[in-house]
Design a protein around this motif. Sequence first.
Motif, PDB file in Angstrom:
ATOM      1  N   TYR A  41      -3.464  -2.918   0.069  1.00  0.00           N
ATOM      2  CA  TYR A  41      -3.015  -3.863   1.095  1.00  0.00           C
ATOM      3  C   TYR A  41      -1.645  -3.428   1.619  1.00  0.00           C
ATOM      4  O   TYR A  41      -0.892  -2.736   0.922  1.00  0.00           O
ATOM      5  N   GLN A  42      -1.326  -3.900   2.816  1.00  0.00           N
ATOM      6  CA  GLN A  42       0.003  -3.701   3.377  1.00  0.00           C
ATOM      7  C   GLN A  42       0.587  -5.056   3.744  1.00  0.00           C
ATOM      8  O   GLN A  42      -0.124  -5.921   4.278  1.00  0.00           O
ATOM      9  N   ASP A  97      -8.146  -1.813  -4.453  1.00  0.00           N
ATOM     10  CA  ASP A  97      -8.012  -2.286  -3.082  1.00  0.00           C
ATOM     11  C   ASP A  97      -6.544  -2.174  -2.672  1.00  0.00           C
ATOM     12  O   ASP A  97      -5.644  -2.615  -3.403  1.00  0.00           O
ATOM     13  N   SER A 122       5.404   0.091  -3.365  1.00  0.00           N
ATOM     14  CA  SER A 122       4.048  -0.306  -3.750  1.00  0.00           C
ATOM     15  C   SER A 122       4.087  -1.066  -5.066  1.00  0.00           C
ATOM     16  O   SER A 122       4.635  -0.582  -6.063  1.00  0.00           O
ATOM     17  N   ASP A 161       4.492 -10.856   6.562  1.00  0.00           N
ATOM     18  CA  ASP A 161       3.757 -10.654   7.821  1.00  0.00           C
ATOM     19  C   ASP A 161       4.230 -11.616   8.900  1.00  0.00           C
ATOM     20  O   ASP A 161       3.497 -11.927   9.857  1.00  0.00           O
ATOM     21  N   ARG A 177      -6.236  -8.967   4.171  1.00  0.00           N
ATOM     22  CA  ARG A 177      -7.365  -8.042   4.192  1.00  0.00           C
ATOM     23  C   ARG A 177      -6.921  -6.667   3.728  1.00  0.00           C
ATOM     24  O   ARG A 177      -5.870  -6.167   4.142  1.00  0.00           O
ATOM     25  N   ALA A 178      -7.724  -6.044   2.880  1.00  0.00           N
ATOM     26  CA  ALA A 178      -7.405  -4.699   2.395  1.00  0.00           C
ATOM     27  C   ALA A 178      -7.499  -3.702   3.548  1.00  0.00           C
ATOM     28  O   ALA A 178      -8.379  -3.803   4.408  1.00  0.00           O
ATOM     29  N   VAL A 179      -6.581  -2.737   3.551  1.00  0.00           N
ATOM     30  CA  VAL A 179      -6.622  -1.684   4.570  1.00  0.00           C
ATOM     31  C   VAL A 179      -7.554  -0.557   4.149  1.00  0.00           C
ATOM     32  O   VAL A 179      -8.068   0.189   4.983  1.00  0.00           O
ATOM     33  N   ARG A 180      -7.794  -0.429   2.841  1.00  0.00           N
ATOM     34  CA  ARG A 180      -8.759   0.556   2.350  1.00  0.00           C
ATOM     35  C   ARG A 180      -9.045   0.261   0.881  1.00  0.00           C
ATOM     36  O   ARG A 180      -8.298  -0.467   0.216  1.00  0.00           O
ATOM     37  N   SER A 181     -10.121   0.857   0.380  1.00  0.00           N
ATOM     38  CA  SER A 181     -10.487   0.747  -1.023  1.00  0.00           C
ATOM     39  C   SER A 181     -10.919   2.117  -1.525  1.00  0.00           C
ATOM     40  O   SER A 181     -11.565   2.885  -0.795  1.00  0.00           O
TER      41      SER A 181
END
Length: 531
Positions: free
Chosen positions: A71-72, A69, A181, A94, A60-64
């Motif tokens: 991700y972490q 998008d 990144s 993860d 799931r994306a942490v923000r957009s």
Amino acid sequence: MTSRRRFLGLAAGAGVGLAIPIGSATYAHLAGESTGALLTSALPLPEPFAVPLPVPPQARAVRSADGTDFYQLTQREAAVEIVPGTKTTVWGYDGIFPGPTFVGRSGRKMVVEVENKLTVPTSLHLHGGVTPAHSDGYPTDLLLPTQCGAAMRNGSYKSHQGEHGMHVEPSDWKVMEGLKSYEYPLEQRAATLWYHDHRMDFSAPQVWRGLAGMFLVRDDEEEALALPGGDHEVPLMLCDRAFEEDGSFRYPGVTPSCIGEPGVEEAYMDGVLGDVQLVNGAPWPVLDVSNTRYRLRLLNASNARRYRLRLDKGEGGRLPFVQIGSDAGLLSAPQRLDALPIAPAERFDVVVDFADCPVGSEVTLVNTLADGRMRQVMRFRVTRQEKDASRVPDQLSKAAAALDRGASVAVRQFDFRRTNSGDGAMWTINGRPFNTSEALATPRLGTVERWRFSSDFHHPVHVHLAHFQVISRGGKPPAATDAGWKDTVDVRPYEVVEVLVRFDGFKGRYMLHCHNLEHEDMAMMANFEVV
């Protein structure tokens, strides 16, 4: 093993090119269908078809923001139950194995920030991605652990230089500590990709310990087709492993810690085969299905094991596969196949229709290249009836049209073989071990070239960045299973496979290599520079 090694030594002595007048049938008699040596477990093996098939969670994306998008992803150790009743420490994205499944959108940029909480350097490669060079996961482009020691920070990970005949320029080490990144523009068609570790000399043991996951790209063309979706679209990551008595992974590495001398014990130089079949990280699992169509995203994530998959019905009949996609996206039209040969890193996107299977019946996915328990892969159990609104249309993708041979602007030869040197045998390309300062080709961005892959052994050849179409195999038309756009192709013993490679996306330094991970770690890699 001795006779095969003697044979390979003679072949290597012939130099680059197909100089040994021996056919693949003769070689198969000497070497067999399997590539590698079997590593057996000390742990009692579980009974097949006793655990449900797990499906990895979706990332799931942490923000957009601004069409991107974010991700972490954290690389860390975790104790998980793979063999029932025992715990296995995995090196997981993860902390799970396989890692979370990423689902991206064609044309929408994705940025994945990776944190390394392991005890070893890593390098993340999006396999099949059209990715800028700085995010491609070049093997010397390392992410050190967040809490790395002074020795590692000062370069102890470089101590392997010169191993297996490789040459690494000091300036080619690019090192970050803790966080990095990775940018994925995803300017490519809908496809089944995957991601895995690509660290110099240690890809094989680090993937074996769990650093792998699936990555799907979607687009409007695919979504307009009404293919099976939701719970009827299932990713299947196939791989084999072996286990110690305490449940930990067994691997014949020279340095089990993956810090220090690389490589495997000599008996496993051809590749490591495990004796436990895993699908999505579970041994010989079961999936309950309805009597409808299912879309199966098949990935061979094994280090060295090859599969020839078949669907056997309990009463002795068989189900066909309807192939709709290959490594790099949908085919132009579906094709019916009775069996699927899958080399390491290849993907097959298929639809299986259970409509003629009565409730209570079972269908077993088998590997006809293996014997005993390893002949079994997983089982489908038909438990219910449902209405089926999905379909497989006669036409799938216009973007899968065949390239014209006349579009090629250059022809290049890449010979994958075991070569003898003063220091012993090495896995080489064109008789040379990997050298970070050399490029064996300089294709121009936006062009198409014809590349000829030849081999003395089973070598699954993977090309970074560029996708290709197979145009001949052994001087004959390609096999039906070679169809579509690909990034990996199985080159069989004493065979020439010709492909048309299209160089789109980005300039920079990329790689081609054997995706038998033990071969890759032992120098069977080469650079090409897109200019």
